[in-house]
Design a protein around this motif. Structure first.
Motif, short mmCIF file in Angstrom:
data_model
loop_
_atom_site.label_atom_id
_atom_site.label_comp_id
_atom_site.label_asym_id
_atom_site.label_seq_id
_atom_site.Cartn_x
_atom_site.Cartn_y
_atom_site.Cartn_z
N TYR A 43 -2.17 -5.56 -1.72
CA TYR A 43 -1.10 -6.55 -1.84
C TYR A 43 -0.33 -6.37 -3.15
O TYR A 43 0.90 -6.46 -3.18
CB TYR A 43 -1.66 -7.96 -1.75
N VAL A 44 -1.05 -6.13 -4.25
CA VAL A 44 -0.38 -5.89 -5.53
C VAL A 44 0.54 -4.68 -5.41
O VAL A 44 1.68 -4.69 -5.89
CB VAL A 44 -1.41 -5.70 -6.66
N ALA A 45 0.06 -3.62 -4.75
CA ALA A 45 0.90 -2.43 -4.56
C ALA A 45 2.13 -2.76 -3.72
O ALA A 45 3.24 -2.30 -4.02
CB ALA A 45 0.08 -1.32 -3.90
N PHE A 46 1.97 -3.55 -2.66
CA PHE A 46 3.11 -3.93 -1.82
C PHE A 46 4.14 -4.72 -2.64
O PHE A 46 5.35 -4.53 -2.47
CB PHE A 46 2.64 -4.79 -0.64
N GLU A 47 3.65 -5.60 -3.51
CA GLU A 47 4.56 -6.36 -4.36
C GLU A 47 5.34 -5.44 -5.29
O GLU A 47 6.56 -5.61 -5.49
CB GLU A 47 3.76 -7.38 -5.18
N LEU A 48 4.67 -4.46 -5.86
CA LEU A 48 5.34 -3.51 -6.76
C LEU A 48 6.35 -2.66 -6.00
O LEU A 48 7.44 -2.39 -6.50
CB LEU A 48 4.31 -2.62 -7.44
N LEU A 49 5.98 -2.24 -4.80
CA LEU A 49 6.92 -1.46 -3.98
C LEU A 49 8.16 -2.28 -3.64
O LEU A 49 9.29 -1.78 -3.74
CB LEU A 49 6.22 -1.02 -2.69
N ALA A 50 7.96 -3.54 -3.26
CA ALA A 50 9.09 -4.39 -2.89
C ALA A 50 10.00 -4.66 -4.08
O ALA A 50 11.22 -4.83 -3.92
CB ALA A 50 8.58 -5.71 -2.31
#
Length: 358
Positions: A43-50
């Motif tokens: 989820y942290v990675a998804f937030e950074l990607l977004a």
């Protein structure tokens, strides 16, 4: 209703659209999530990607220092030290085959260190309202109980991930497995590809934690999220998870009350050039009730009013409470249907006068 009292020490089943809890056992008891921890890393990675702070084609490599502890340690995607690996592949390894090495490489590469990444995990948990959770590793490796969570907190995490990042969720979770560096591995998810509509999420196991599972499935516009913890065997976990999902869909009927964008009610507004504001449903709202239910369904709009200006359109300002006999109360957020600015001095005087004479 499935009997989980003896077989699943921790169990939770929630309907996403209504927020209603269909079954709960020790949902607020802290437990060790083991590899379910990796869902927070994803989820942290998804937030950074977004946010544009990370890209899928960015490449990171396992450092020699990381290799000393994580080279083929536990669940692995068989990374080699110094091997450049894109974020896309690291996420596939983390989400599909629970790669401990991939989690460490992503943490060090994206945040500069494991410690910095873990700090981001905990900050994100607080932002999501996961008040009974703490993370000390990116991958859930045993750490003398420093990493812990609750079923209720994991449900919040899963809901945030699925609703905020549906494309990333569909891409990386619920996949059959991964082949990398000549090694083919299968996903241990007990429901994806087996139960209709199941698409994830993540298993976890250590000797201390037992077998756990954070799972989800969607059918006919409805989605369930389940959490299981402390189960004694992998096979029992699989059996309970499958029975849980089937019961969650077959044992309840869903009545659509509002569609996305529908006006649910109005709320009073203070110090504005109008006295009320429309309250809008930001998602489809279904009321879930047991099959053949004959009891009452009560809907209450709850907010601290009158609302104070300024209010931005889309701002969460109220909740719709859903009451069904035999189920815990549930609340769904409602948003402001329009922007309302603070009234000028003359308008406020007029409003006060109107209030006085009424």
């Amino acid at each position: 209703m499935p009997d989980v009292s003896q077989t699943a020490p921790i169990a939770l089943l929630v309907d996403v659209q209504s927020g209603q809890t269909l079954l709960s056992q020790n949902a607020d008891r802290r437990f060790i999530p083991a590899s379910i921890t990796k869902v927070m890393s994803a989820y942290v990675a998804f937030e950074l990607l977004a946010a544009g702070k990370l890209s899928l084609d960015q490449e990171f490599a396992m450092s020699n220092e990381a290799a000393e502890s994580w080279y083929r340690t536990g669940s692995t995607m068989f990374l080699e030290p110094g091997e450049p690996v894109p974020v896309d592949l690291l996420l596939k390894g983390i989400c599909a085959v629970s790669a401990n090495d991939g989690s460490i490489v992503l943490a060090e590469g994206a945040a500069g260190s494991v410690e910095a990444w873990v700090a981001m995990m905990n900050a994100t948990a607080q932002k999501l309202g996961m008040r009974s959770s703490h993370f000390a590793t990116p991958n859930g490796w045993p750490d003398d109980g420093q990493t812990f969570t609750t079923a209720r907190d994991l449900e919040k995490l899963a809901k945030a991930m699925i609703t905020s990042h549906p494309e990333y969720y569909a891409t990386y979770f619920g996949q059959e497995g991964l082949r990398h560096n000549g090694f083919a591995q299968a996903n241990h998810d007990p429901i994806s590809g087996i139960i209709d509509g199941a698409d994830g999420i993540k298993t976890g196991y250590t000797n201390q934690a037992g077998h756990g599972f954070l799972g989800s499935a969607a059918r006919d516009g409805s989605r369930l999220i389940m959490v299981l913890g402390g189960i004694d065997t992998e096979q029992r976990r699989a059996t309970i998870a499958r029975e849980f999902v089937e019961w969650g869909f077959a044992g309840f009927e869903r009545r659509r009350m509002y569609s996305t964008g529908d006006q649910v009610a109005t709320a009073r507004v203070q110090n504005a050039d109008q006295s009320s504001i429309p309250l809008i449903s930001e998602q489809p709202i279904n009321v879930v009730m047991p099959t053949d239910y004959t009891g009452d369904v009560t809907l209450n709009v709850i907010y601290e009013g009158p609302l104070k200006t300024p209010i931005a359109q889309g701002e969460k300002v109220a909740e719709l409470e859903i009451l069904v006999d035999g189920l815990p109360p549930a609340r769904v957020p409602l948003t402001a249907g329009e922007t309302i600015n603070r009234a000028g001095t003359l308008q406020r005087i007029f409003n006060a006068f109107q209030s006085w004479i009424s």
